[in-house]
Design a protein around this motif. Structure first.
Motif, short mmCIF file in Angstrom:
data_model
loop_
_atom_site.label_atom_id
_atom_site.label_comp_id
_atom_site.label_asym_id
_atom_site.label_seq_id
_atom_site.Cartn_x
_atom_site.Cartn_y
_atom_site.Cartn_z
N GLU A 73 -17.54 -32.74 50.07
CA GLU A 73 -18.68 -32.63 49.15
C GLU A 73 -18.68 -33.78 48.15
O GLU A 73 -19.73 -34.33 47.80
CB GLU A 73 -18.65 -31.28 48.42
N ALA A 76 -19.70 -36.98 49.99
CA ALA A 76 -21.14 -36.92 50.25
C ALA A 76 -21.94 -37.17 48.98
O ALA A 76 -22.95 -37.88 49.00
CB ALA A 76 -21.50 -35.57 50.87
N HIS A 80 -24.61 -40.05 48.38
CA HIS A 80 -25.98 -39.68 47.98
C HIS A 80 -26.38 -40.40 46.69
O HIS A 80 -27.51 -40.90 46.57
CB HIS A 80 -26.08 -38.17 47.82
N LEU A 163 -28.35 -34.92 51.03
CA LEU A 163 -27.00 -34.50 50.65
C LEU A 163 -26.36 -33.60 51.70
O LEU A 163 -25.18 -33.75 52.02
CB LEU A 163 -27.03 -33.79 49.29
N GLU A 164 -27.13 -32.70 52.29
CA GLU A 164 -26.59 -31.80 53.31
C GLU A 164 -26.12 -32.57 54.54
O GLU A 164 -25.02 -32.34 55.05
CB GLU A 164 -27.64 -30.76 53.70
N GLU A 165 -26.92 -33.50 55.00
CA GLU A 165 -26.53 -34.31 56.17
C GLU A 165 -25.31 -35.17 55.86
O GLU A 165 -24.40 -35.31 56.69
CB GLU A 165 -27.70 -35.19 56.61
N THR A 167 -22.98 -34.45 53.72
CA THR A 167 -21.82 -33.55 53.63
C THR A 167 -21.29 -33.23 55.02
O THR A 167 -20.08 -33.27 55.26
CB THR A 167 -22.19 -32.26 52.87
N ARG A 168 -22.19 -32.94 55.96
CA ARG A 168 -21.76 -32.68 57.34
C ARG A 168 -21.05 -33.89 57.92
O ARG A 168 -20.00 -33.79 58.56
CB ARG A 168 -22.95 -32.29 58.22
N ARG A 171 -17.59 -34.28 56.38
CA ARG A 171 -16.67 -33.28 56.95
C ARG A 171 -16.20 -33.72 58.34
O ARG A 171 -15.02 -33.58 58.66
CB ARG A 171 -17.36 -31.92 57.05
#
Length: 181
Positions: A73, A76, A80, A163-165, A167-168, A171
């Motif tokens: 996170e 990411a 971002h 941000l979600e992409e 973070t993936r 990870r």
């Protein structure tokens, strides 16, 4: 204070107009300073470039202290921020990176900032269980730099990752390195 203002304006000029657009007058104009102010602090173009890159390094001094279990996170969020609010500085950094390949006097200043971030990244990865923190930091920084470059200057700029992409992706990279952070 005035040097910081000049450095900030120089970064903005470089991001907007490239290295060819960087002049003492352009910086004075953008900073809202009287003509000749930039020349007082940076007499030559080389001195102005050094002032700008030093300011960039100063602004990049980040604290890499992700909360436990939140490394992906954190990474990411870093990417971002570079794509969104840090866009101008990142574009200027790309201009500097290319210019540093042709001007050895800029290479040292450019690399100084990058090495600080890489060392700190290796420390964080060590704390998160990396078996090869220096190599893993190189991989992680390369993923970050490639992702941000693509989002700002590459074809990825047509649809930058959110941000979600990010973070993936972080990870997945960390899992591939065997880092749990």
């Amino acid at each position: 204070m005035r040097k910081a203002t000049i450095g900030d304006a120089a970064i903005e000029v470089i991001a907007a107009e490239g290295m060819r657009g960087l002049t003492h007058r352009a910086v004075d104009r953008l900073a809202g300073l009287p003509p000749g102010s930039t020349s007082y602090y940076a007499r030559t173009r080389a001195a102005l470039l050094e002032l700008a890159i030093s300011r960039m390094v100063e602004l990049d001094e980040v604290t890499l202290d992700p909360p436990p279990g939140q490394l992906a996170e954190y990474v990411a969020g870093f990417a971002h921020a570079a794509i969104t609010k840090g866009r101008t500085r990142m574009l200027a950094r790309y201009e500097f990176a290319l210019e540093a390949t042709r001007r050895p006097e800029l290479r040292e200043a450019y690399d100084r900032g990058g090495l600080v971030i890489r060392r700190r990244c290796a420390e964080v990865l060590t704390a998160c269980g990396s078996a090869e923190p220096e190599r893993h930091s190189r991989v992680l920084v390369a993923w970050l730099e490639g992702t941000v470059f693509d989002a700002l200057a590459g074809t990825g700029s047509l649809r930058p990752p959110g941000l979600e992409e990010l973070t993936r992706g972080a990870r997945e990279v960390l899992a591939g390195l065997g880092v749990t952070g």
